[in-house]
Design a protein around this motif. Structure first.
Motif, PDB file in Angstrom:
ATOM      1  N   TYR A   1      -9.992   0.898 -13.658  1.00  0.00           N
ATOM      2  CA  TYR A   1     -10.060   0.110 -14.886  1.00  0.00           C
ATOM      3  C   TYR A   1     -10.772  -1.223 -14.616  1.00  0.00           C
ATOM      4  N   ARG A   2     -11.919  -1.418 -15.256  1.00  0.00           N
ATOM      5  CA  ARG A   2     -12.725  -2.640 -15.067  1.00  0.00           C
ATOM      6  C   ARG A   2     -12.953  -2.971 -13.594  1.00  0.00           C
ATOM      7  N   GLY A   3     -13.100  -1.924 -12.769  1.00  0.00           N
ATOM      8  CA  GLY A   3     -13.383  -2.136 -11.357  1.00  0.00           C
ATOM      9  C   GLY A   3     -12.164  -2.352 -10.488  1.00  0.00           C
ATOM     10  N   TYR A   4     -10.965  -2.321 -11.091  1.00  0.00           N
ATOM     11  CA  TYR A   4      -9.744  -2.451 -10.286  1.00  0.00           C
ATOM     12  C   TYR A   4      -9.576  -1.171  -9.463  1.00  0.00           C
ATOM     13  N   ARG A   5      -9.114  -1.280  -8.204  1.00  0.00           N
ATOM     14  CA  ARG A   5      -9.207  -0.129  -7.301  1.00  0.00           C
ATOM     15  C   ARG A   5      -7.867   0.526  -6.956  1.00  0.00           C
ATOM     16  N   TYR A   6      -6.768   0.055  -7.527  1.00  0.00           N
ATOM     17  CA  TYR A   6      -5.453   0.554  -7.098  1.00  0.00           C
ATOM     18  C   TYR A   6      -4.637   1.059  -8.281  1.00  0.00           C
ATOM     19  N   ALA A   7      -3.633   1.887  -7.960  1.00  0.00           N
ATOM     20  CA  ALA A   7      -2.730   2.408  -8.993  1.00  0.00           C
ATOM     21  C   ALA A   7      -1.791   1.321  -9.503  1.00  0.00           C
ATOM     22  N   THR A   8      -1.464   0.392  -8.601  1.00  0.00           N
ATOM     23  CA  THR A   8      -0.514  -0.673  -8.956  1.00  0.00           C
ATOM     24  C   THR A   8      -1.137  -2.047  -8.727  1.00  0.00           C
ATOM     25  N   CYS A   9      -0.558  -3.036  -9.374  1.00  0.00           N
ATOM     26  CA  CYS A   9      -0.777  -4.423  -8.978  1.00  0.00           C
ATOM     27  C   CYS A   9       0.472  -4.825  -8.203  1.00  0.00           C
ATOM     28  N   ALA A  10       0.276  -5.504  -7.066  1.00  0.00           N
ATOM     29  CA  ALA A  10       1.394  -5.922  -6.218  1.00  0.00           C
ATOM     30  C   ALA A  10       1.272  -7.429  -6.019  1.00  0.00           C
ATOM     31  N   SER A  11       2.201  -8.163  -6.617  1.00  0.00           N
ATOM     32  CA  SER A  11       2.057  -9.614  -6.705  1.00  0.00           C
ATOM     33  C   SER A  11       3.254 -10.320  -6.074  1.00  0.00           C
TER      34      SER A  11
ATOM     35  N   ASN B   1       0.837  -1.216   0.000  1.00  0.00           N
ATOM     36  CA  ASN B   1       0.000   0.000   0.000  1.00  0.00           C
ATOM     37  C   ASN B   1       0.862   1.253   0.000  1.00  0.00           C
ATOM     38  N   GLU B   2       1.984   1.215   0.736  1.00  0.00           N
ATOM     39  CA  GLU B   2       2.889   2.370   0.734  1.00  0.00           C
ATOM     40  C   GLU B   2       3.496   2.563  -0.660  1.00  0.00           C
ATOM     41  N   ILE B   3       3.864   1.463  -1.288  1.00  0.00           N
ATOM     42  CA  ILE B   3       4.415   1.534  -2.659  1.00  0.00           C
ATOM     43  C   ILE B   3       3.370   2.130  -3.599  1.00  0.00           C
ATOM     44  N   ASP B   4       2.131   1.666  -3.447  1.00  0.00           N
ATOM     45  CA  ASP B   4       1.033   2.136  -4.295  1.00  0.00           C
ATOM     46  C   ASP B   4       0.868   3.658  -4.166  1.00  0.00           C
ATOM     47  N   ARG B   5       0.943   4.140  -2.918  1.00  0.00           N
ATOM     48  CA  ARG B   5       0.769   5.575  -2.685  1.00  0.00           C
ATOM     49  C   ARG B   5       1.923   6.367  -3.316  1.00  0.00           C
ATOM     50  N   ILE B   6       3.143   5.845  -3.204  1.00  0.00           N
ATOM     51  CA  ILE B   6       4.296   6.532  -3.800  1.00  0.00           C
ATOM     52  C   ILE B   6       4.124   6.621  -5.322  1.00  0.00           C
ATOM     53  N   PHE B   7       3.674   5.532  -5.940  1.00  0.00           N
ATOM     54  CA  PHE B   7       3.453   5.550  -7.402  1.00  0.00           C
ATOM     55  C   PHE B   7       2.418   6.614  -7.757  1.00  0.00           C
ATOM     56  N   GLU B   8       1.339   6.641  -7.002  1.00  0.00           N
ATOM     57  CA  GLU B   8       0.266   7.584  -7.323  1.00  0.00           C
ATOM     58  C   GLU B   8       0.737   9.029  -7.157  1.00  0.00           C
ATOM     59  N   GLU B   9       1.501   9.288  -6.091  1.00  0.00           N
ATOM     60  CA  GLU B   9       1.998  10.651  -5.863  1.00  0.00           C
ATOM     61  C   GLU B   9       2.976  11.067  -6.960  1.00  0.00           C
ATOM     62  N   LEU B  10       3.836  10.139  -7.361  1.00  0.00           N
ATOM     63  CA  LEU B  10       4.810  10.466  -8.416  1.00  0.00           C
ATOM     64  C   LEU B  10       4.109  10.754  -9.743  1.00  0.00           C
ATOM     65  N   MET B  11       3.096   9.945 -10.046  1.00  0.00           N
ATOM     66  CA  MET B  11       2.355  10.195 -11.292  1.00  0.00           C
ATOM     67  C   MET B  11       1.746  11.587 -11.259  1.00  0.00           C
ATOM     68  N   ALA B  12       1.148  11.939 -10.126  1.00  0.00           N
ATOM     69  CA  ALA B  12       0.522  13.264  -9.996  1.00  0.00           C
ATOM     70  C   ALA B  12       1.558  14.357 -10.206  1.00  0.00           C
ATOM     71  N   LYS B  13       2.744  14.156  -9.630  1.00  0.00           N
ATOM     72  CA  LYS B  13       3.825  15.139  -9.759  1.00  0.00           C
ATOM     73  C   LYS B  13       4.162  15.405 -11.227  1.00  0.00           C
ATOM     74  N   TYR B  14       4.063  14.375 -12.061  1.00  0.00           N
ATOM     75  CA  TYR B  14       4.389  14.523 -13.489  1.00  0.00           C
ATOM     76  C   TYR B  14       3.159  14.811 -14.349  1.00  0.00           C
ATOM     77  N   GLY B  15       2.017  15.066 -13.688  1.00  0.00           N
ATOM     78  CA  GLY B  15       0.807  15.394 -14.448  1.00  0.00           C
ATOM     79  C   GLY B  15       0.151  14.181 -15.084  1.00  0.00           C
ATOM     80  N   ALA B  16       0.517  12.998 -14.596  1.00  0.00           N
ATOM     81  CA  ALA B  16      -0.054  11.760 -15.141  1.00  0.00           C
ATOM     82  C   ALA B  16      -1.105  11.203 -14.172  1.00  0.00           C
ATOM     83  N   THR B  17      -1.895  10.251 -14.659  1.00  0.00           N
ATOM     84  CA  THR B  17      -2.876   9.605 -13.785  1.00  0.00           C
ATOM     85  C   THR B  17      -2.676   8.093 -13.823  1.00  0.00           C
ATOM     86  N   PRO B  18      -3.010   7.426 -12.684  1.00  0.00           N
ATOM     87  CA  PRO B  18      -2.864   5.962 -12.612  1.00  0.00           C
ATOM     88  C   PRO B  18      -4.025   5.277 -13.335  1.00  0.00           C
TER      89      PRO B  18
END
Ligand code: MF3
Ligand code: CO
Length: 248
Positions: A60-70, A38-55
């Motif tokens: 997408y098809r009901g998926y709820r997170y910026a990342t998949c963590a497997s 979850n911490e990794i997911d938040r870092i990805f989302e914040e970094l994307m925002a910093k660059y003007g991008a979105t996760p």
């Protein structure tokens, strides 16, 4: 129908891909025992925002997170969680960024602290599979040349190649043609042409390549509970050969 991209469009896709690459570069040194996905997911989302991008995966098809963590026996599409990663785990983090309407997709497997020799070999061979596949991704070759290079290398090392999850073309949509498995025969399949942009994302298993999906409808695990690793790049076919748009 395969949507060919112009040089300008490839440069636009490269920009979203480089946001994803920056996310992976940032997270690599932070993946240590104790961090949660979850911490990794938040870092990805914040970094994307910093660059003007979105996760793009979020929603997408009901998926709820910026990342998949497997982690470990999870092949793909695992949910980020509050369970701390522990010494000896391996974990694949996969994400898609959208920038100016264009998508970039890259997954990477990470070692958490010291891992077993088997886990280390699986990660190394999986990365080699990606690299060998990319080498074949040039105009005039066919997808079967790419997938056969991957399959041969994995199977010679005694590993499995997941069949049930596919690589895909990418651009304004996440799953464009061609979609394909990472197994095949040389000289067969789609003829590669300048302007094609697609993912190469071998999922390689320690044991069987067969998978089961958890009751959450997403989490794909190895049937035998053994390890799985994955490396994924978004690549463009150009006259000069493959370009790795998500290169770190
Ligand atoms: N990034 C994935 C891929 O490599 C797709 C993730 S599915 C999602 O194809 F629902 F999580 F977005
Ligand atoms: Co991906």
């Amino acid at each position: 129908m395969i949507i060919l991209k112009s040089k300008q469009e490839i440069e636009a896709i490269r920009k979203s891909c480089q946001v994803v690459a920056e996310c992976h570069r940032t997270i690599a040194p932070l993946i240590q025992p104790g961090i949660t996905t979850n911490e990794i997911d938040r870092i990805f989302e914040e970094l994307m925002a910093k660059y003007g991008a979105t996760p793009y995966q979020k929603g997408y098809r009901g998926y709820r997170y910026a990342t998949c963590a497997s982690p470990n026996d999870v092949i793909a599409h695992g949910f980020p969680s509050d369970t701390p990663l522990k010494e000896g785990d391996i974990v694949t983090i996969d994400t898609v960024a959208e920038l100016d309407g264009w998508l970039g997709d890259s997954a990477w497997s990470y070692a958490v602290g010291q891992i077993s020799p088997t886990a280390e070999k699986l990660m190394r061979v999986t990365k080699e599979c990606l690299d060998l596949g990319i080498e074949q991704a040039r105009p005039g070759n066919r997808l079967g040349d790419v997938t056969n290079a991957i399959q041969q290398h994995a199977e010679r090392q005694g590993f499995g190649v997941v069949r049930d999850l596919l690589a895909h073309g990418i651009g304004r949509d996440l799953h464009e043609a061609p979609t394909y498995m990472h197994v095949g025969k040389p000289g067969k399949g789609v003829l590669l042409k300048e302007g094609m942009v697609f993912t190469i994302e071998p999922m390689i298993t320690e044991g069987t390549y067969e998978l089961v999906i958890d009751s959450d409808g997403w989490t794909a695990r190895t049937l035998d509970g053994k390890l799985s690793a994955q490396y994924e790049h978004t690549i463009a076919i150009t006259a000069e050969g493959p370009q790795i748009l998500t290169a770190q």
